[in-house]
Design an enzyme around this catalytic site. Structure first.
Site, short mmCIF file in Angstrom:
data_model
loop_
_atom_site.label_atom_id
_atom_site.label_comp_id
_atom_site.label_asym_id
_atom_site.label_seq_id
_atom_site.Cartn_x
_atom_site.Cartn_y
_atom_site.Cartn_z
N LYS A 39 -16.23 -10.33 10.46
CA LYS A 39 -15.19 -9.69 11.27
C LYS A 39 -15.46 -8.19 11.35
CE LYS A 39 -12.27 -9.69 7.17
NZ LYS A 39 -11.40 -8.58 6.93
N ARG A 137 0.90 -11.77 3.12
CA ARG A 137 0.35 -11.28 4.38
C ARG A 137 0.28 -12.51 5.27
NH1 ARG A 137 -5.54 -8.41 4.42
NH2 ARG A 137 -6.13 -10.60 4.52
N HIS A 169 -5.91 -16.40 -0.06
CA HIS A 169 -6.61 -15.11 -0.18
C HIS A 169 -5.94 -14.28 -1.26
CE1 HIS A 169 -9.35 -12.08 1.22
NE2 HIS A 169 -8.42 -11.29 1.71
N ARG A 225 -15.93 -16.83 0.07
CA ARG A 225 -15.93 -16.02 1.29
C ARG A 225 -16.20 -14.55 0.98
NH1 ARG A 225 -10.69 -18.30 1.45
NH2 ARG A 225 -9.93 -16.16 1.27
N TYR A 268 -13.18 24.86 11.83
CA TYR A 268 -11.77 25.00 12.22
C TYR A 268 -10.87 25.28 11.02
CZ TYR A 268 -12.76 22.86 16.80
OH TYR A 268 -13.23 22.57 18.05
N CYS A 315 -15.15 18.19 12.12
CA CYS A 315 -14.72 18.25 13.52
C CYS A 315 -15.00 16.91 14.20
CB CYS A 315 -15.46 19.38 14.24
SG CYS A 315 -15.42 20.93 13.34
N MET A 316 -14.72 16.83 15.49
CA MET A 316 -14.92 15.56 16.19
C MET A 316 -16.39 15.13 16.21
SD MET A 316 -13.88 14.54 20.08
CE MET A 316 -12.15 14.89 19.86
N ASP A 317 -17.29 16.11 16.36
CA ASP A 317 -18.71 15.78 16.57
C ASP A 317 -19.63 16.38 15.53
OD1 ASP A 317 -17.90 14.88 19.31
OD2 ASP A 317 -17.54 17.04 19.51
C1 LIG Z 1 -9.29 -14.36 4.55
C2 LIG Z 1 -10.39 -13.47 4.09
N1 LIG Z 1 -11.40 -13.99 3.39
C3 LIG Z 1 -12.42 -13.24 2.95
C4 LIG Z 1 -12.47 -11.88 3.19
C5 LIG Z 1 -13.60 -11.08 2.64
O1 LIG Z 1 -13.11 -10.17 1.69
P1 LIG Z 1 -14.09 -9.22 0.89
O2 LIG Z 1 -14.76 -8.36 1.92
O3 LIG Z 1 -13.21 -8.45 -0.01
O4 LIG Z 1 -15.05 -10.08 0.19
C6 LIG Z 1 -11.44 -11.29 3.92
C7 LIG Z 1 -11.45 -9.86 4.16
O5 LIG Z 1 -10.48 -9.18 4.23
C8 LIG Z 1 -10.36 -12.11 4.39
O6 LIG Z 1 -9.35 -11.59 5.08
#
Ligand SMILES: Cc1ncc(COP(=O)(O)O)c(C=O)c1O
Length: 377
Positions: A39, A137, A169, A225, A268, A315-317
């Site tokens: 992701k 969550r 999670h 995961r 700045y 700064c921005m850049d």
């Molecule tokens: C549902 C779920 N699984 C796995 C992960 C991976 O987590 P991490 O990067 O802490 O291993 C995330 C990340 O936020 C997540 O939301």
């Protein structure tokens, strides 16, 4: 030093490191399989190259937050199981089912919605029920769990869905010993038992993120995961003996060097003042590139082979660095973070210096910074 490709700066991504980190995590988690998490553009590393590197390292599943990300993987020819676990209202469920994307279910209503998408596409939908075991969550609350499990079992019996996974999670796995960890593990076992009694027989039960994969063997179940660890960053603050190799190096050419007198306010707001006549280097990376503005007077950076600290406001850049009397060669570069091999800071050090987490440091590097890939993905 290799030439910078299309601008002064680049985020170099070592795909071999992603593969090797994944292989090391897979060995640790075995016989559990590994889901690579891609992701947010592969935590900023580039989703498609990262996905290929994760698969090359032995990941058998991929995980995304959104269906759109999963569809992009399918568009790139990724055929392994892919789970998308945030499904807001109007998420393209039918497109996901048609593309054989596994769907993470966090609300009871989604069972009907997904069953509808299955009818529409004429395909059986693959579903992972997510239990909220204490993160508060996403995920089904303990009150919602039994009813949703029963609804899923009915939709499965009707041939509309297949419950491929049950998952949850952690809230605090990166704080070893935190009391919520044991409570979440026990709540997950209870959720599994309820699902079992309802006749669900998932392919995979999964709970462990990176921190849990590294430190809590009892949480590995059938699938782990790990996200950040595959990118080489241990999420647990403090000493790191994981052997993981950070995959991203953020660096830039030095745009200019100038001498200024003592008592010169820099950048700045003049938040930095020179305490002597000195050399200043301009590094053409700023918050528009994802360098946090609160790295002002704080962010560590290696320039011309020596560790220094950002001088004055980011700064921005661009930002400035005080060189003292050091001279720089024409090809001098600034390295903000990397694996640390040549004494450069790491993303973990940046996170510590700025009071954030390494995830944010790598993920926020903006698309303006070209990603350059080393190694096959
Ligand atoms: C549902 C779920 N699984 C796995 C992960 C991976 O987590 P991490 O990067 O802490 O291993 C995330 C990340 O936020 C997540 O939301």
């Amino acid at each position: 030093m290799p030439a910078m490709p299309s601008s002064f700066a680049e985020a170099r991504v070592d795909l071999g490191a992603i593969s090797e980190n994944t292989a090391a995590l897979a060995r640790r988690a075995s016989p559990a399989a590994v889901m690579g998490v891609v992701k947010a553009d592969g935590y900023g590393h580039g989703m498609i190259p990262a996905a290929r590197a994760l698969l090359a390292g032995g990941a058998e599943w991929l995980g995304t937050a959104f269906i759109e990300e999963a569809l992009e993987l399918r568009g790139a020819g990724v055929t392994c199981p892919v789970v998308a676990w945030i499904l807001p209202p109007h998420a393209p469920l039918a497109r996901a089912v048609a593309a054989d994307i596994d769907l993470g279910v966090s609300t009871p209503a989604l069972i009907d919605d997904i069953a509808g998408a299955a009818r529409e596409t004429g395909r059986r939908a693959r579903v992972h029920l997510k239990a909220d075991t204490g993160l508060n969550r996403g995920g089904l609350t303990p009150d919602q769990w039994p009813g949703t499990v029963a609804a899923a079992a009915r939709a499965e019996a009707a041939g509309l869905i297949r419950v491929t996974g049950l998952f949850s999670h952690f809230a605090c796995a990166d704080e070893p010993g935190h009391p919520s960890i044991a409570a979440q593990i026990s709540a997950f076992h209870e959720a599994l038992e309820i699902a079992d009694k309802a006749g669900l027989d998932p392919e995979v039960r999964h709970l462990a993120n990176s921190a849990a994969t590294l430190t809590l063997p009892e949480t590995r179940f059938d699938l782990v995961r790990p996200g950040i660890a595959s990118y080489g960053l241990n999420p647990i603050p403090g000493p790191d003996d994981t052997g993981l190799r950070p995959a991203m190096t953020l660096r830039s050419a030095v745009a200019l060097v100038k001498r200024v007198p003592a008592d010169s306010g820099v950048s700045y707001g003049h938040r930095y003042t020179t305490d002597r006549a000195t050399g200043l280097a301009l590094i053409p990376l700023g918050y528009g590139d994802g360098v946090p503005r609160n790295a002002t007077n704080t962010g560590p950076v290696q320039v011309g082979g020596r560790r220094r600290t950002i001088a004055g406001t980011v700064c921005m850049d661009q930002f400035m660095v005080d060189l003292g009397d050091d001279t720089l060669g024409p090809d001098a570069e600034a390295v903000l973070f990397g694996p640390g091999d040549a004494g450069e800071p790491t993303a973990r050090e940046w996170a510590e210096a700025l009071g954030t987490i390494p995830y944010e440091i790598v993920t926020r590097i903006s698309p303006r910074v070209p990603r350059v890939y080393d190694g096959a993905g």
